[in-house]
Design a protein around this motif. Structure first.
Motif, PDB file in Angstrom:
ATOM      1  N   LYS A   2       0.862  -1.234   0.025  1.00 34.81           N
ATOM      2  CA  LYS A   2       0.191  -0.077  -0.122  1.00 34.81           C
ATOM      3  C   LYS A   2       0.920   1.275   0.105  1.00 34.81           C
ATOM      4  O   LYS A   2       0.540   2.269  -0.724  1.00 34.81           O
ATOM      5  CB  LYS A   2      -0.882  -0.072   1.410  1.00 34.81           C
ATOM      6  CG  LYS A   2      -2.057  -0.983   1.212  1.00 34.81           C
ATOM      7  CD  LYS A   2      -2.863  -1.085   2.363  1.00 34.81           C
ATOM      8  CE  LYS A   2      -3.855  -2.203   2.271  1.00 34.81           C
ATOM      9  NZ  LYS A   2      -4.545  -2.554   3.599  1.00 34.81           N
ATOM     10  N   THR A 110     -13.148   1.112 -10.904  1.00 43.01           N
ATOM     11  CA  THR A 110     -12.760   1.140  -9.399  1.00 43.01           C
ATOM     12  C   THR A 110     -13.044   2.195  -8.528  1.00 43.01           C
ATOM     13  O   THR A 110     -13.699   2.112  -7.311  1.00 43.01           O
ATOM     14  CB  THR A 110     -11.062   0.788  -9.420  1.00 43.01           C
ATOM     15  OG1 THR A 110     -10.943  -0.458 -10.069  1.00 43.01           O
ATOM     16  CG2 THR A 110     -10.682   0.724  -7.997  1.00 43.01           C
ATOM     17  N   PRO A 126      -6.245   2.039   2.545  1.00 47.20           N
ATOM     18  CA  PRO A 126      -6.736   1.027   1.541  1.00 47.20           C
ATOM     19  C   PRO A 126      -7.166   1.847   0.133  1.00 47.20           C
ATOM     20  O   PRO A 126      -7.123   1.082  -1.027  1.00 47.20           O
ATOM     21  CB  PRO A 126      -7.815   0.215   2.344  1.00 47.20           C
ATOM     22  CG  PRO A 126      -7.552   0.487   3.572  1.00 47.20           C
ATOM     23  CD  PRO A 126      -7.002   1.847   3.776  1.00 47.20           C
ATOM     24  N   THR A 130      -5.643   0.974  -3.398  1.00 44.78           N
ATOM     25  CA  THR A 130      -6.346   0.328  -4.657  1.00 44.78           C
ATOM     26  C   THR A 130      -6.324   1.343  -5.768  1.00 44.78           C
ATOM     27  O   THR A 130      -5.956   0.742  -6.958  1.00 44.78           O
ATOM     28  CB  THR A 130      -7.794   0.015  -3.989  1.00 44.78           C
ATOM     29  OG1 THR A 130      -7.716  -0.814  -3.204  1.00 44.78           O
ATOM     30  CG2 THR A 130      -8.711  -0.452  -5.176  1.00 44.78           C
ATOM     31  N   THR A 134      -4.422   0.719  -9.733  1.00 49.89           N
ATOM     32  CA  THR A 134      -4.745   0.874 -10.790  1.00 49.89           C
ATOM     33  C   THR A 134      -4.115   2.069 -11.870  1.00 49.89           C
ATOM     34  O   THR A 134      -3.764   1.669 -13.177  1.00 49.89           O
ATOM     35  CB  THR A 134      -6.328   1.583 -10.981  1.00 49.89           C
ATOM     36  OG1 THR A 134      -6.581   2.656 -10.377  1.00 49.89           O
ATOM     37  CG2 THR A 134      -7.235   0.435 -10.255  1.00 49.89           C
TER      38      THR A 134
END
Length: 144
Positions: A2, A110, A126, A130, A134
């Motif tokens: 992350k 997303t 998070p 995420t 992308t």
């Protein structure tokens, strides 16, 4: 993982800001402006995640809404092959259009799916991981 995605996203955003000077092709500039807008929204979420800005779920979710809206433009902005010495778009975009279009669509879907999911400060990391993933998936293949 992350932290890496977050760092990659921040570096990419800083680089993009410097790249806009001297762009002559209006189509390339339009693409850069969309990417800058996405980057600006990522910075809003990132500054909250780092504690540089107060957490505000409404602002974070509004940033996700804007990221989704801007991401929705990516495919159409790259359909015609426009070039400029300042462009960071690689020719591979047009050689593997199907993959590029899929990755652009994934970014939009997303971000769209995440709208409304940030309700606590713990949701920021998070979300950045995420979304940063992308960005990285596309940038690692299709950006100088």
């Amino acid at each position: 993982m992350k932290k890496t995605a977050f760092a990659v996203a921040l570096i990419a955003l800083g680089t993009a800001a410097l790249a806009h000077g001297g762009v002559k092709n209006k189509d390339v500039m339009a693409r850069m402006e969309v990417m800058k807008s996405i980057g600006d929204q990522m910075k809003i979420i990132g500054s909250m995640a780092k504690g540089e800005a107060d957490f505000d779920a409404g602002v974070a979710n509004a940033a996700l809404t804007e990221i989704a809206a801007q991401s929705a433009q990516i495919q159409s902005l790259f359909e015609s092959r426009a070039d400029d010495p300042k462009s960071e778009a690689l020719p591979a975009i047009w050689k593997d259009w199907t993959d590029f279009a899929h990755l652009a669509s994934t970014a939009e879907i997303t971000a769209e799916g995440m709208i409304g999911t940030i309700s606590a400060e713990a949701d920021l990391g998070p979300a950045l991981g995420t979304l940063g993933g992308t960005c990285k998936a596309c940038h690692s293949k299709y950006r100088k």
